[in-house]
Write an enzyme that holds these catalytic residues in place. Sequence first.
Site, short mmCIF file in Angstrom:
data_model
loop_
_atom_site.label_atom_id
_atom_site.label_comp_id
_atom_site.label_asym_id
_atom_site.label_seq_id
_atom_site.Cartn_x
_atom_site.Cartn_y
_atom_site.Cartn_z
N LYS A 187 0.85 -1.20 0.00
CA LYS A 187 0.00 0.00 0.00
C LYS A 187 0.88 1.25 0.00
O LYS A 187 1.89 1.32 0.71
CB LYS A 187 -0.89 -0.01 1.24
CG LYS A 187 -1.87 1.16 1.34
CD LYS A 187 -2.70 1.08 2.62
CE LYS A 187 -3.70 2.20 2.74
NZ LYS A 187 -4.48 2.14 4.00
N SER A 195 -9.36 2.05 3.49
CA SER A 195 -8.58 2.72 2.47
C SER A 195 -7.56 1.84 1.75
O SER A 195 -6.92 2.27 0.79
CB SER A 195 -7.84 3.92 3.10
OG SER A 195 -6.91 3.50 4.07
N SER A 236 -9.35 0.30 7.81
CA SER A 236 -8.81 0.35 6.46
C SER A 236 -8.17 -0.95 5.97
O SER A 236 -7.89 -1.07 4.78
CB SER A 236 -7.79 1.49 6.35
OG SER A 236 -8.44 2.73 6.36
#
Length: 435
Positions: A123, A198, A222
């Site tokens: 990420k 996210s 997330s």
Amino acid sequence: LKNYEPRYDPTVVKLPPSSPDHKDYYSSSIPSIEEIADQQPHPSSPNRYHSSSFYTRQYQSQQLTPTKVIEGLLARISARKEHSTAFLQIIPEKVIAAAEASTSRYANGKPLGPLDGVPVAIKDEIDLDGYERTMGSPLDFTRKEGGTSWCIRKWEDAGAIVLGKLNMHELGLDTTNNNPTHGTPLNPHNPHYYTGGSSGGSAYAVAAGLVPITHGADGGGSIRIPASYCGLYGLKPTHGRVSISPTLGLAPSNGVAGPIASSMTDLELAYRIMATPDSSNAASSLFAPPTSPPTDSHRPKLLGICRPWFATASPSVRSACDTALAQYTSLGYETIDITLPYLHEGQLAHAATILSEITSGLPHHPLPPSLSPSNKLLLGVGACVPAADFLLAQKMRSVLMQHLAHLFRSHPGLLIVTPTTPNAGWRIDGGANDL
């Protein structure tokens, strides 16, 4: 709250077991390739995804090489827009060099372990040497000094091949992964739904079958939300357990790094390696190396359920949870009702804390006009939280942590069970106009 002190750091370090039967509890050994393979679903079983052991078995039998796998993945990602949208940056020469090094180790009969040659992706919330760090935004958070975050270095040290940086919701500030700057990865199981966020790019890469393991980050769901929406396994570890040094997180008292994976075995493997204690990190250095707890047939099997919280979920989610609970009770678990106080107030305290931290951590003041309108609004709220309210939020954190500690002391072995999300998925109601 007047009788409570504010608590700014939620890190809780578990004390080592006192029983001599647990002397190996903190062993730092990582399972072998063979041990991991034994724990995975059998290759002939109906499974949507390739596990880490699929790759290592293929490499050991010389049916595949890491180089061939990576070349195929790079071609597949570049050829399909839905795949490339999930990635923000790939540096092919770095990826191929790592694959060739792994191929050489297997050819010499000296793989580093069960993660050697396994493709993973990261990420865009932490540092990866040679890559930009944008946090899914138009801004640049790249460290001038370079370097890779500790938890990812541990994966690389174990031989994992990092494919690149993954898409995320802008600044990690919402839970759809709708990203107007870099594009929105769609749920691989149904393109009319979001992946969740996210860590949406992380969930997409696993759910699309590109990699068995990805890195994610979680300060308010997330990791857990996109893992749930995409039918995967996600873990938000104990605060402070996983070091991201030298990266500085925007929400240090909320956010943690953790894995998303296609199987529980891979989730544990990824976690155990990335959570290797970092002696240079104040919190991580306090923890012992993670390992599987010993099997204890005498440990109470208790599942705590907060009924009002369950009641907020949709009927389909409640039905799925009830089915899971029935399975656990058939295995000898007992369910008990528990109380979690101040649920709404706790949500407000969390919002005040994480928005204040992210706003104060941004190196750009005033807020850049290039940010999405929704994030300008959220960051504007964070900038307006009075200091007195921020302190009250930390008092609420203290209240809730003390209540949880009370529950765990009162009910040894307790596992608190909740729906991950109140809905089974998040439909993109406006279709392409919403993306």
